[in-house]
Design an enzyme around this catalytic site. Structure first.
Site, PDB file in Angstrom:
ATOM      1  N   TYR A   1       0.847  -1.208   0.000  1.00  0.00           N
ATOM      2  CA  TYR A   1       0.000   0.000   0.000  1.00  0.00           C
ATOM      3  C   TYR A   1       0.877   1.251   0.000  1.00  0.00           C
ATOM      4  O   TYR A   1       0.667   2.178  -0.776  1.00  0.00           O
ATOM      5  CB  TYR A   1      -0.934  -0.011   1.206  1.00  0.00           C
ATOM      6  CG  TYR A   1      -1.825   1.201   1.267  1.00  0.00           C
ATOM      7  CD1 TYR A   1      -2.985   1.277   0.502  1.00  0.00           C
ATOM      8  CD2 TYR A   1      -1.503   2.280   2.085  1.00  0.00           C
ATOM      9  CE1 TYR A   1      -3.798   2.399   0.546  1.00  0.00           C
ATOM     10  CE2 TYR A   1      -2.310   3.398   2.142  1.00  0.00           C
ATOM     11  CZ  TYR A   1      -3.453   3.462   1.366  1.00  0.00           C
ATOM     12  OH  TYR A   1      -4.250   4.576   1.411  1.00  0.00           O
TER      13      TYR A   1
ATOM     14  N   LYS B   1       1.202   4.247  -2.887  1.00  0.00           N
ATOM     15  CA  LYS B   1       0.975   5.664  -2.619  1.00  0.00           C
ATOM     16  C   LYS B   1       2.200   6.511  -2.974  1.00  0.00           C
ATOM     17  O   LYS B   1       2.067   7.622  -3.488  1.00  0.00           O
ATOM     18  CB  LYS B   1       0.579   5.868  -1.150  1.00  0.00           C
ATOM     19  CG  LYS B   1      -0.855   5.465  -0.845  1.00  0.00           C
ATOM     20  CD  LYS B   1      -1.828   6.292  -1.657  1.00  0.00           C
ATOM     21  CE  LYS B   1      -3.262   6.108  -1.219  1.00  0.00           C
ATOM     22  NZ  LYS B   1      -4.198   6.955  -1.993  1.00  0.00           N
TER      23      LYS B   1
END
Length: 198
Positions: free
Chosen positions: A53, A57
């Protein structure tokens, strides 16, 4: 990656061509938590994510700014608010209201963020034509266990039901940075955590 990085890049490219202001939300998980004793993370700190994740990002930030330098990227963390039934604070308070214990990490430190404050601050920056990366998180840092205790006190629930645990005992699959408080070197416009909890 498809949603967080590639789709964001497509949207940013279109907005850039049409000169449409764009805000993109990123995360404290772009950092590895190894800044030990050197203060909170600020906008100029180099991303070094530990999990998928966080990597998606960090890639999002780079891709968006490469095709739309005028975009506003807001890094935030541990958000909670009145309309989301799945955030940590809401779930903890629901369990406490039923007299059920809440297990929470006492060795992961974050900057919890109240969504209405985040939205107001983001809109202010967007209206003012700000661009680039901004850190917007509630002023203050806390372990997840301390956040649960503060929320319990604010809601007048029994905070002794909060069971502080090492994060390794909570069954979290992805690696987490141990300490990722956020602070802004560009300007501080967020209210304190106690105000948000109240």
């Amino acid at each position: 990656r498809q949603l967080n990085a590639l789709a964001a890049e497509k949207l940013a490219r279109t907005c850039g061509k049409l000169r449409i202001p764009l805000v993109v939300f990123s995360s404290d998980l772009v950092f590895d938590g190894e800044k030990n004793g050197k203060g909170p993370y600020v906008e100029s700190d180099h991303p070094s994510p530990l999990n998928v994740y966080g990597r998606s990002k960090a890639e999002c930030e780079a891709r968006v700014l490469s095709v739309h330098p005028g975009a506003l990227i807001v890094r935030t963390a541990a958000f909670f608010g009145p309309w989301d039934d799945w955030n940590f604070v809401t779930r903890s308070l629901a369990s406490l209201a039923l007299g059920e214990p809440v297990d929470a990490a006492d060795d992961l430190v974050v900057s919890p963020t109240y969504v209405p404050d985040l939205v107001h601050a983001t809109l202010d920056l967007l209206i003012d034509g700000e661009r680039g990366i901004w850190h917007l998180a509630t002023d203050g840092e806390s372990s997840w266990a301390e956040l649960a205790r503060k929320a319990a006190r604010a809601a007048q629930h029994d905070e002794t039901l909060i069971r502080a645990r090492p994060h390794t005992e909570l069954g979290l699959r992805a690696r987490r940075p141990r300490r990722v408080p956020l602070r802004s070197e560009r300007g501080w416009i967020m209210p304190p955590l106690d105000h948000a909890l109240a």
